[in-house]
Design a protein around this motif. Sequence first.
Motif, mmCIF file in Angstrom:
data_model
loop_
_atom_site.group_PDB
_atom_site.id
_atom_site.type_symbol
_atom_site.label_atom_id
_atom_site.label_comp_id
_atom_site.label_asym_id
_atom_site.label_seq_id
_atom_site.Cartn_x
_atom_site.Cartn_y
_atom_site.Cartn_z
ATOM 1 N N LYS A 294 5.883 119.884 96.504
ATOM 2 C CA LYS A 294 7.062 120.462 97.152
ATOM 3 C C LYS A 294 7.281 121.852 96.566
ATOM 4 O O LYS A 294 6.844 122.152 95.464
ATOM 5 N N ARG B 181 17.391 114.247 99.003
ATOM 6 C CA ARG B 181 16.823 112.896 98.848
ATOM 7 C C ARG B 181 16.498 112.601 97.384
ATOM 8 O O ARG B 181 15.650 111.762 97.084
ATOM 9 N N LYS C 299 4.197 125.605 104.371
ATOM 10 C CA LYS C 299 4.012 124.231 104.828
ATOM 11 C C LYS C 299 2.657 124.188 105.497
ATOM 12 O O LYS C 299 2.448 124.795 106.560
ATOM 13 N N HIS D 166 -0.124 108.697 102.374
ATOM 14 C CA HIS D 166 -0.625 109.669 103.359
ATOM 15 C C HIS D 166 -1.994 110.239 102.976
ATOM 16 O O HIS D 166 -2.918 110.289 103.775
ATOM 17 N N TYR E 78 16.173 108.993 95.963
ATOM 18 C CA TYR E 78 14.910 108.300 96.250
ATOM 19 C C TYR E 78 13.746 108.982 95.533
ATOM 20 O O TYR E 78 12.956 108.361 94.820
ATOM 21 N N LYS F 132 -0.276 111.240 113.527
ATOM 22 C CA LYS F 132 -0.481 112.649 113.872
ATOM 23 C C LYS F 132 -1.771 112.778 114.690
ATOM 24 O O LYS F 132 -2.771 112.139 114.374
ATOM 25 N N GLU G 156 4.229 121.520 100.971
ATOM 26 C CA GLU G 156 5.531 121.624 101.629
ATOM 27 C C GLU G 156 6.337 122.733 100.969
ATOM 28 O O GLU G 156 6.223 122.943 99.766
ATOM 29 N N ASP H 242 5.007 109.087 96.601
ATOM 30 C CA ASP H 242 5.602 109.494 97.874
ATOM 31 C C ASP H 242 4.547 109.968 98.874
ATOM 32 O O ASP H 242 4.667 109.719 100.074
ATOM 33 N N MET H 243 3.524 110.649 98.394
ATOM 34 C CA MET H 243 2.566 111.271 99.314
ATOM 35 C C MET H 243 1.124 110.817 99.098
ATOM 36 O O MET H 243 0.379 110.626 100.043
ATOM 37 N N GLN I 165 -1.023 120.712 109.986
ATOM 38 C CA GLN I 165 0.214 121.458 110.039
ATOM 39 C C GLN I 165 -0.036 122.847 109.505
ATOM 40 O O GLN I 165 -0.866 122.980 108.601
ATOM 41 N N LYS J 158 6.807 103.471 104.102
ATOM 42 C CA LYS J 158 6.200 103.618 102.786
ATOM 43 C C LYS J 158 7.194 104.333 101.872
ATOM 44 O O LYS J 158 8.112 104.949 102.381
ATOM 45 N N HIS K 129 3.254 107.598 108.616
ATOM 46 C CA HIS K 129 3.372 108.432 109.816
ATOM 47 C C HIS K 129 2.234 109.437 109.941
ATOM 48 O O HIS K 129 1.982 109.953 111.020
ATOM 49 N N TYR K 130 1.491 109.683 108.848
ATOM 50 C CA TYR K 130 0.351 110.578 108.981
ATOM 51 C C TYR K 130 -0.681 110.027 109.967
ATOM 52 O O TYR K 130 -1.379 110.780 110.634
HETATM 53 C C1 BG6 Z 1 7.328 111.639 103.840
HETATM 54 C C2 BG6 Z 1 7.742 111.914 102.433
HETATM 55 O O1 BG6 Z 1 6.593 110.450 103.917
HETATM 56 O O2 BG6 Z 1 6.512 112.692 104.310
HETATM 57 C C3 BG6 Z 1 8.464 113.251 102.328
HETATM 58 O O3 BG6 Z 1 8.588 110.879 101.969
HETATM 59 C C4 BG6 Z 1 7.657 114.354 102.954
HETATM 60 O O4 BG6 Z 1 8.780 113.557 100.971
HETATM 61 C C5 BG6 Z 1 7.177 113.953 104.333
HETATM 62 O O5 BG6 Z 1 8.462 115.510 103.015
HETATM 63 C C6 BG6 Z 1 6.204 114.982 104.880
HETATM 64 O O6 BG6 Z 1 5.900 114.667 106.207
HETATM 65 P P1 BG6 Z 1 5.378 115.773 107.204
HETATM 66 O O7 BG6 Z 1 5.036 115.024 108.449
HETATM 67 O O8 BG6 Z 1 6.490 116.765 107.374
HETATM 68 O O9 BG6 Z 1 4.186 116.390 106.526
#
Ligand code: BG6
Length: 486
Positions: A336, A219, A341, A236, A222, A178, A212, A231-232, A374, A144, A174-175
């Motif tokens: 960010k 980056r 975090k 996610h 991007y 988890k 975060e 992005d998020m 997290q 994504k 990837h969320y």
């Molecule tokens: C990514 C984003 O998909 O997820 C990043 O592109 C972000 O900007 C990251 O830092 C956060 O992932 P996680 O698993 O560390 O919460």
Amino acid sequence: VPVPIFDCVVFGATGDLTLRKLLPALYYRFRDGQMTPESRIIGAARSRLSDDDYRARAARALEQHVPAQDHDKQTIHHFLNQIFYIPIDATEPDADWSQFLRVLDDACIRVFYLATSPDLYGPICQALGTAGLVTEKSRVVLEKPIGHDLASARAILESVGSVFSEAQTFRIDHYLGKETVQNLLALRFANTIFERLWNADVIDHVQITVAETVGLEGRGGYYDRSGALRDMLQNHMLQLLCLVAMEAPVSLQADRVRDEKLKVLRALKRMDPHDVATHTIRGQYAAGAIDGQPVPGYAADLGDGSTSLTESFVALKAQLCTLRWANVPFYLRTGKRLPKKVSEIVIQFRAVPFSIFPSDAAEWHPNSLIVTLQPEEGMRLEMMTKDPGPGGLRLSPTGLDIRFEKTFGRRFPDAYERLLMDAVRGDPTLFMRRDEVEAAWCWVEPILQAWASRPDHPRPYPAGSWGPTAAIALIERDGRTWHEDL
Ligand code: BG6
């Protein structure tokens, strides 16, 4: 359980995602015997590197991103021997794709992992198709965000879809890999006590925070084209919202779960420009301090001397047009350079309708269920209990706590480990279906449009704070507050 033998071609092999996440994830799967020694990883990128050059980079990446206690020299040595490299410029019309034909094994599963800019997804897939590299046992994995708005997402989905069928396409978020996120299904549908209370009668509102401490982390190229919303939030956070809000699927079969998530995305109330103005806040970090250490602002992190209107923070209030969630707001925020975090979902229950306790109970807190993704995966149910002792019936908030690693006493695999193996096995449950991606963009699009038509600067917030004060006002004007324990 070992997965079948596979060749995994990673485009964007010299990029941050591959070095930081994919190679470490594959190393762990190799170490634990799930990736068998016959399987191979073929890195592909523009740089002209030899296999050995790339192995040296991979070795450095493992050194940096795998904790020292998990380094096993022998295993790393064997793992690196499974890695190869092919230089290719996917934007070059006469790139030599036949190099892949020589290396790849027709008999085994072939995973093409696109860890590149989304603009390249279409061209790479088309080139793979034309070069005859897509076999029946091939799959493509897309990172994504897919596109930067609905139209570009559709164009990419179309182009990829003309080469790979839906069953061969794995859109990663990837969320979803988890453990706590997967556990939301267990929490909701395997426990009698929650599902019956999981509705507007009992729940006051829901908060989802993904905070975060990191900034652009190199980056900027991007991120500055993307911003926090793309992005998020588009992926996610909307996926988290889906799992919190969806109805029970009739089974755990991939499409039945995804059908229910899709219904949630379609039930999100579309925002008009007035809603966008009142229900969304965008921010950009200025210089500040994290953990007492001074950090530069966004523009300085970009480093090219330019100013930018890209948001590094977004907070918004979403509503679902369903009976279950009538008038229950979902407050979402991500950013960010925030103080900690932390990723968590707060289910805030309503207060008891009538209290028999004296009104001096200033510490009165309605129940909440806090699901933490997290830094530590777990859950906490905040309850009121009697303060022990002879002082009368005084209440105090206490929590029922589960910390997963402690409870289960074992290492929790990173999301990418699980998802990569699912892609090899061909299990799409934890990947986004095409219609989900489109529905998520459909909802986000009016926000993007309204923001673009009012290009006032995102509100600045000092690095190390919880975002612009307007984000606090967003929830406080509804008589609520962001979860205070953060
Ligand atoms: C990514 C984003 O998909 O997820 C990043 O592109 C972000 O900007 C990251 O830092 C956060 O992932 P996680 O698993 O560390 O919460």
